[in-house]
Design a protein around this motif. Sequence first.
Motif, PDB file in Angstrom:
ATOM      1  N   GLY A 232       4.186   7.742  -7.956  1.00 46.65           N
ATOM      2  CA  GLY A 232       4.690   6.905  -6.863  1.00 46.65           C
ATOM      3  C   GLY A 232       4.092   5.512  -6.888  1.00 46.65           C
ATOM      4  N   PHE A 233       2.881   5.397  -7.438  1.00 43.90           N
ATOM      5  CA  PHE A 233       2.248   4.077  -7.478  1.00 43.90           C
ATOM      6  C   PHE A 233       2.934   3.132  -8.473  1.00 43.90           C
ATOM      7  CE2 PHE A 233      -1.362   5.874  -5.096  1.00 43.90           C
ATOM      8  CZ  PHE A 233      -1.486   4.867  -4.148  1.00 43.90           C
TER       9      PHE A 233
ATOM     10  N   CYS B 262      -4.224   9.414  -0.647  1.00 47.95           N
ATOM     11  CA  CYS B 262      -3.872   9.309  -2.072  1.00 47.95           C
ATOM     12  C   CYS B 262      -5.132   9.271  -2.945  1.00 47.95           C
ATOM     13  CB  CYS B 262      -3.061   8.048  -2.338  1.00 47.95           C
ATOM     14  SG  CYS B 262      -1.581   7.953  -1.368  1.00 47.95           S
TER      15      CYS B 262
ATOM     16  N   LEU C  18      11.174   5.457   1.070  1.00 53.74           N
ATOM     17  CA  LEU C  18      10.647   4.353   0.258  1.00 53.74           C
ATOM     18  C   LEU C  18      11.268   4.323  -1.130  1.00 53.74           C
ATOM     19  CD1 LEU C  18       8.182   5.447  -1.882  1.00 53.74           C
ATOM     20  CD2 LEU C  18       7.120   5.904   0.311  1.00 53.74           C
ATOM     21  N   LYS C  19      11.682   5.484  -1.641  1.00 50.50           N
ATOM     22  CA  LYS C  19      12.285   5.513  -2.987  1.00 50.50           C
ATOM     23  C   LYS C  19      13.621   4.776  -3.016  1.00 50.50           C
ATOM     24  CE  LYS C  19      11.651  10.069  -4.226  1.00 50.50           C
ATOM     25  NZ  LYS C  19      10.845  10.476  -3.067  1.00 50.50           N
TER      26      LYS C  19
ATOM     27  N   CYS D  14       3.703   1.672   2.806  1.00 49.21           N
ATOM     28  CA  CYS D  14       4.817   2.512   2.366  1.00 49.21           C
ATOM     29  C   CYS D  14       4.390   3.979   2.380  1.00 49.21           C
ATOM     30  CB  CYS D  14       5.245   2.140   0.950  1.00 49.21           C
ATOM     31  SG  CYS D  14       5.514   0.380   0.690  1.00 49.21           S
TER      32      CYS D  14
ATOM     33  N   ILE E  65       4.361   8.737  -0.895  1.00 49.54           N
ATOM     34  CA  ILE E  65       4.851   8.396  -2.234  1.00 49.54           C
ATOM     35  C   ILE E  65       4.911   9.637  -3.119  1.00 49.54           C
ATOM     36  CG2 ILE E  65       4.004   6.001  -2.097  1.00 49.54           C
ATOM     37  CD1 ILE E  65       1.803   6.807  -4.090  1.00 49.54           C
TER      38      ILE E  65
ATOM     39  N   ASN F  84       8.777   4.103   6.475  1.00 49.75           N
ATOM     40  CA  ASN F  84       8.398   5.494   6.680  1.00 49.75           C
ATOM     41  C   ASN F  84       9.651   6.278   7.081  1.00 49.75           C
ATOM     42  OD1 ASN F  84       7.166   7.970   7.788  1.00 49.75           O
ATOM     43  ND2 ASN F  84       5.250   6.797   7.645  1.00 49.75           N
TER      44      ASN F  84
ATOM     45  N   SER G  14      -4.041   1.442  -0.932  1.00 53.31           N
ATOM     46  CA  SER G  14      -3.745   2.868  -0.795  1.00 53.31           C
ATOM     47  C   SER G  14      -4.374   3.406   0.480  1.00 53.31           C
ATOM     48  CB  SER G  14      -4.336   3.603  -2.000  1.00 53.31           C
ATOM     49  OG  SER G  14      -4.313   5.001  -1.768  1.00 53.31           O
TER      50      SER G  14
ATOM     51  N   SER H 118       0.828  -1.201   0.000  1.00 49.57           N
ATOM     52  CA  SER H 118       0.000   0.000   0.000  1.00 49.57           C
ATOM     53  C   SER H 118       0.861   1.249   0.000  1.00 49.57           C
ATOM     54  CB  SER H 118      -0.878   0.036   1.249  1.00 49.57           C
ATOM     55  OG  SER H 118      -2.107  -0.588   1.017  1.00 49.57           O
ATOM     56  N   GLY H 119       0.391   2.237  -0.728  1.00 47.14           N
ATOM     57  CA  GLY H 119       1.085   3.524  -0.757  1.00 47.14           C
ATOM     58  C   GLY H 119       0.264   4.594  -0.061  1.00 47.14           C
TER      59      GLY H 119
ATOM     60  N   ILE I 278       5.116   1.266  -6.176  1.00 50.36           N
ATOM     61  CA  ILE I 278       4.305   0.384  -5.328  1.00 50.36           C
ATOM     62  C   ILE I 278       3.846  -0.828  -6.146  1.00 50.36           C
ATOM     63  CG2 ILE I 278       2.125   0.225  -4.011  1.00 50.36           C
ATOM     64  CD1 ILE I 278       4.132   2.050  -2.663  1.00 50.36           C
TER      65      ILE I 278
END
Lengths: 264, 345
Positions: free
Chosen positions: B237-238, B258, B326-327, B285, B232, B307, B254, B227-228, B241
Amino acid sequence: MKIIVCLKQVPDTNEVRINQETGTLIRDGVPSIINPDDKNALEEALRIKAAHDCTVTVLSMGPPQAKNALKEALAMGADEAILLSDRAFGGSDTWATATVLAAAIEKVGSYDVILCGRQAIDGDTAQVGPEIAEFLNIPQVTYAKKIDFKDGKAIVTRYTETGDYVIESKMPVLLTAIKELNVPRYPTVKGILNAYSPGSDNIKVWGIDDLTIDATQIGLKGSTTNVYKSFVPTKSKTNEMIDGLNGKEKAAKLIGKLSDLKLI
Amino acid sequence: MRRKVNQAINLSDYKDIWVIGEQREGKIHPVTTELIGEAKKLVEGTANQVMVVIAGHNIEAEVEKLLYYGVDKVYYINSPLLETFSTDGYSKAIAELILEKKPEIVLVGATSIGRDIGPRLAAKIGTGLVADCTKLEIDPSDGKLLQTRPAFGGNLMATIICPINRPQMATVRPGVMKKAVHEANAVGVVEKISPTLKDEDIVAKVVEMIPSGKKRINLTDAKIIVSGGRGIKGPEGFDLIKALADKLGGEVGSSRACVDCGWIDHMHQVGQTGTTVRPVVYIACGISGAIQHLAGMSDSDYIIAINTDPEAPIFKVCDYGIVGDLKEVIPAMMEEVDKLKAFEL
Ligand SMILES: Cc1cc2nc3c(=O)[nH]c(=O)nc-3n(C[C@H](O)[C@H](O)[C@H](O)COP(=O)(O)OP(=O)(O)OC[C@H]3O[C@@H](n4cnc5c(N)ncnc54)[C@H](O)[C@@H]3O)c2cc1C
Ligand SMILES: Nc1ncnc2c1ncn2[C@@H]1O[C@H](COP(=O)(O)O)[C@@H](O)[C@H]1O
């Protein structure tokens, strides 16, 4: 054509709570519902009824209060409802349940299609349907998501994880419904009035003496399986922070842990 | 062929553990090696052997592969009538063999096919079946199979026995048991069996197979959900994910933030006003862990949180937490998964 639907009354498991001290289910105040997959089975039967000339009989094995589930089925449009209720049926596992249901189906007599839900949400076994089919010595198609009839045959699309199978079967046939099959209707006002009007006792009740059945094959004694113990799964959170020099190192540790736990 | 519950049989006539192998379109299903792994664990320290039964046609080469997982024997039921799956044909052929050879325990994968054929087999043979087990053990006191499974949507676990009938049969949830180790040398043998099947035995016939095309999202049944959240930083960003979810065979979830931003469809929203999920693994995430989000996922078996903020409330409810961006973390996770997969067969 004649269709028989096997329908079970179950506690709404979304509402079920566990008594943490005794490790048992708290059923008090938990609403009873028609098992969701069975509602799809009934809906399909009613759709077949609308398209072809046929009658729909619903069968349920359970305590007297399971009448409520049958009343709801009548209000949705079923023609006939039979409750299979007897002390002797209590404690049945899937074998014994299927034995009783198969005996009741034989008593109903002629039928072209038997519809069950894929599985009941209390036990999640998905076994009763196929066992009934075996006891009646008729073919089965489980996980049905689309049902048609052509030239006296049932054409059923059944789900698998890797794609669907289209299966052609002679009738009579037993089918088990999944939720993708349809969206169940709500009872109509007229249906509710008919099913619930005071004095209308439109549900037949059959006990062991009404069925041709081997009494050693039913109830707790006739069951092939016994619950040895039950317990509440412990879901304590590990709550571990993964350390490391950088994101890469932490990611590697995390994946290692998930792999050790066989989660990925 | 149907036997009664009180079979009045001699329990000591029954030995060995059988795995009903599953093949689809000629390829062995991974649950088969998981069941072999479990069967090998269960026979440890006993005189019992591990045997696999597999029904099909012209799949010798595929069947032989099973010998490299340390099985003692593979019964290969070979017939043109078994080329495509049918409940009628497969259950008749396998039940006949079980009745003849008398295995003590029979394990079936709890796939949509195994759960079709398992109860049909048990009813033909006249024995009990325990559905969708997640744990199997042998009772050291009397050698009975203790079969544990979830009930009431996982709220309760039950351990079930099959005291007087044989074989003791279970369907076993895929993905739970540890796969058998692939060995360099084959030990066992393949024994070919010709079933007594006739064309008329197969009443319900597969006439068409439709491979699944585009996957519909199904959060409630997903085993893994990635889950984002707002962390993100934007709709793109998805992509990240989704890449992780695909790699793990999971679905994309999500937070509401978002969805409200229009980054993703409401179908994906987890939480009080979204879907309630209970996967085996939930990877959050860039999600802070607001109570309304937790309401929809706190029953997941394993919660993982990524996080940048060490104080984020999500870390209070997680099993494993990573403080990090997360990236950076997600691509590194994907690399590690690739490395793992490289070792698999
Ligand atoms: C009546 C009501 C119903 C609601 N229902 C729901 C619901 O069903 N579902 C739901 O989700 N919410 C619901 N909410 C909203 C909820 O209260 C929260 O607002 C929402 O869950 C927050 O989403 P979020 O965690 O994605 O965003 P935020 O709270 O903004 O959290 C973002 C997180 O990302 C982290 N982050 C930032 N950058 C990075 C990075 N690069 N790498 C890693 N982490 C990073 C931050 O540290 C922060 O913790 C509801 C609210 C109300 C009032
Ligand atoms: N007591 C019962 N009465 C009527 N139908 C039942 C009963 N138990 C099971 N069934 C049917 O069998 C299906 C599968 O149930 P189960 O094997 O318990 O998961 C259900 O969806 C019902 O259609």
